[in-house]
Motif scaffolding. Structure first.
Motif, mmCIF file in Angstrom:
data_model
loop_
_atom_site.group_PDB
_atom_site.id
_atom_site.type_symbol
_atom_site.label_atom_id
_atom_site.label_comp_id
_atom_site.label_asym_id
_atom_site.label_seq_id
_atom_site.Cartn_x
_atom_site.Cartn_y
_atom_site.Cartn_z
ATOM 1 N N SER A 99 1.678 1.433 12.514
ATOM 2 C CA SER A 99 2.590 2.280 11.543
ATOM 3 C C SER A 99 3.851 2.440 12.155
ATOM 4 O O SER A 99 3.986 2.800 13.220
ATOM 5 C CB SER A 99 2.080 3.499 11.099
ATOM 6 O OG SER A 99 2.970 4.089 10.205
ATOM 7 N N THR B 59 -3.760 2.502 -5.467
ATOM 8 C CA THR B 59 -3.468 2.350 -4.230
ATOM 9 C C THR B 59 -2.459 2.016 -3.532
ATOM 10 O O THR B 59 -1.796 2.022 -2.629
ATOM 11 C CB THR B 59 -4.590 1.876 -3.432
ATOM 12 O OG1 THR B 59 -5.074 0.601 -3.962
ATOM 13 C CG2 THR B 59 -5.950 2.737 -3.700
ATOM 14 N N HIS B 60 -1.729 0.942 -4.703
ATOM 15 C CA HIS B 60 -0.710 0.047 -4.431
ATOM 16 C C HIS B 60 0.367 0.168 -5.485
ATOM 17 O O HIS B 60 0.113 0.690 -6.379
ATOM 18 C CB HIS B 60 -1.183 -1.319 -4.269
ATOM 19 C CG HIS B 60 -2.200 -1.478 -2.925
ATOM 20 N ND1 HIS B 60 -3.128 -1.227 -3.005
ATOM 21 C CD2 HIS B 60 -1.728 -2.401 -1.769
ATOM 22 C CE1 HIS B 60 -3.719 -1.587 -1.645
ATOM 23 N NE2 HIS B 60 -2.967 -2.200 -0.913
ATOM 24 N N ASN C 33 0.794 -1.265 0.052
ATOM 25 C CA ASN C 33 0.092 0.043 0.116
ATOM 26 C C ASN C 33 0.766 1.391 -0.053
ATOM 27 O O ASN C 33 1.660 1.373 0.746
ATOM 28 C CB ASN C 33 -0.965 -0.008 1.457
ATOM 29 C CG ASN C 33 -1.795 1.056 1.345
ATOM 30 O OD1 ASN C 33 -1.496 2.295 1.394
ATOM 31 N ND2 ASN C 33 -3.188 0.990 1.119
ATOM 32 N N THR D 257 -7.656 -2.766 6.316
ATOM 33 C CA THR D 257 -8.099 -2.376 5.143
ATOM 34 C C THR D 257 -7.212 -1.456 4.132
ATOM 35 O O THR D 257 -7.562 -1.423 2.859
ATOM 36 C CB THR D 257 -9.113 -0.988 5.285
ATOM 37 O OG1 THR D 257 -8.227 -0.134 6.075
ATOM 38 C CG2 THR D 257 -10.299 -1.135 6.155
ATOM 39 N N THR D 258 -5.913 -1.494 4.423
ATOM 40 C CA THR D 258 -4.936 -1.211 3.568
ATOM 41 C C THR D 258 -4.103 -2.200 2.958
ATOM 42 O O THR D 258 -3.519 -2.071 2.079
ATOM 43 C CB THR D 258 -3.828 -0.204 4.371
ATOM 44 O OG1 THR D 258 -3.431 -1.247 5.448
ATOM 45 C CG2 THR D 258 -4.130 1.129 5.012
ATOM 46 N N GLY E 142 0.200 4.262 1.089
ATOM 47 C CA GLY E 142 0.292 4.906 2.478
ATOM 48 C C GLY E 142 1.336 4.320 3.322
ATOM 49 O O GLY E 142 1.625 4.970 4.450
ATOM 50 N N ASN E 143 1.976 3.118 3.259
ATOM 51 C CA ASN E 143 2.699 2.479 4.320
ATOM 52 C C ASN E 143 4.155 3.017 4.179
ATOM 53 O O ASN E 143 4.753 3.403 3.152
ATOM 54 C CB ASN E 143 2.683 0.893 4.086
ATOM 55 C CG ASN E 143 1.275 0.099 4.268
ATOM 56 O OD1 ASN E 143 0.476 0.851 4.431
ATOM 57 N ND2 ASN E 143 1.127 -1.145 4.045
#
Ligand code: FE
Length: 241
Positions: free
Chosen positions: A83, A125-126, A47, A160-161, A49-50
């Motif tokens: 995270s 998203t990924h 993902n 959800t990610t 956002g990670n």
């Protein structure tokens, strides 16, 4: 279209490690695939956002620790539901820095790979990172943990990610409740769900990872008991209606 078909796809469970300069991070993933054998090439989907995504983008390297079936939910969840921006996920963890400089998490790992990224593919998203395996070692014999085993036997949940996250209704996500034929189900057998990660405490099962035997009601769990997946405390649980 029945998205439950996606639940029949099979995966393993892995801890992916990477670095950015001297900073190290690792996360849980189920998306490692071998794509070529000569040279040995694998891919992983992460993902955007990670923090691990940011690290792999920066350093172009990642490690893959292949988890054993005996890995407890607490180990998997510690790398999956928090995270690296908020906590040092490698603190207190047995790991070593590999030849790529990526951290290799050794706890509950059967084997590991180290990968140098050759290509990445933007997938909204990924990102899928594809690269050559530059180091690999078998650490011990054992049964690899599969995603299906993680869900069915360990009752783990999916953030959800994750690329494999499929939105579930409560009815699908929670095991069936025993019918009591018109009687009110005794409160002490109520299931409770972690609002952080979705893990459901079922008194019929107890929590083997924390030595809680079957039959212990949620209300009777010790005050210092925490969610075996994400480490949330009892106040972060709500009754499953
Ligand atoms: Fe939790």
């Amino acid at each position: 279209m029945n998205l439950k078909a996606l639940h029949d796809l099979t995966y393993g469970m892995y801890i992916i490690g990477s670095r950015k300069s001297n900073s190290l991070n690792a996360q849980t993933a189920n998306t490692v695939i071998q794509v070529c054998s000569d040279p040995v090439v694998v891919s992983v989907c992460i993902n955007k956002g990670n923090l691990t995504h940011e690290f792999i983008k920066d350093s172009g390297v990642f490690s893959v620790s292949i988890l054993s079936r005996d890995a407890p939910l607490s180990h998997i969840g510690a790398f999956g539901f928090r995270s690296g921006r908020d906590v040092d996920k490698l603190k207190g963890v047995n790991y070593r820095v590999g030849e790529t400089g990526a951290p290799i998490v050794l706890d509950y790992a059967l084997s590991y790979l180290e990968v140098k990224v050759a290509k990445d593919m933007d997938l909204l998203t990924h990102t899928t990172f594809v690269g050559e395996v530059v180091a690999a070692e078998v650490l011990r014999a054992g049964e690899p943990l599969t995603y299906a085993y993680y869900h069915a036997i360990k009752r783990g949940t999916t953030p959800t990610t994750a690329p494999s996250y499929v939105k579930e209704t409560q009815a699908e996500g929670v095991p069936a409740v025993v019918e009591t034929k018109g009687e009110e189900r005794p409160a002490r057998m109520d299931k409770y769900r972690c609002i952080v990660c979705g893990y459901v405490y079922d008194p019929k099962e107890g929590d083997p990872d924390s030595n809680i035997p079957p039959g212990v009601p949620f209300e009777s769990l010790p005050d210092n008991w925490v969610c075996p997946v994400c480490g949330a405390t009892k106040v972060d649980f709500e009754k499953v209606e």
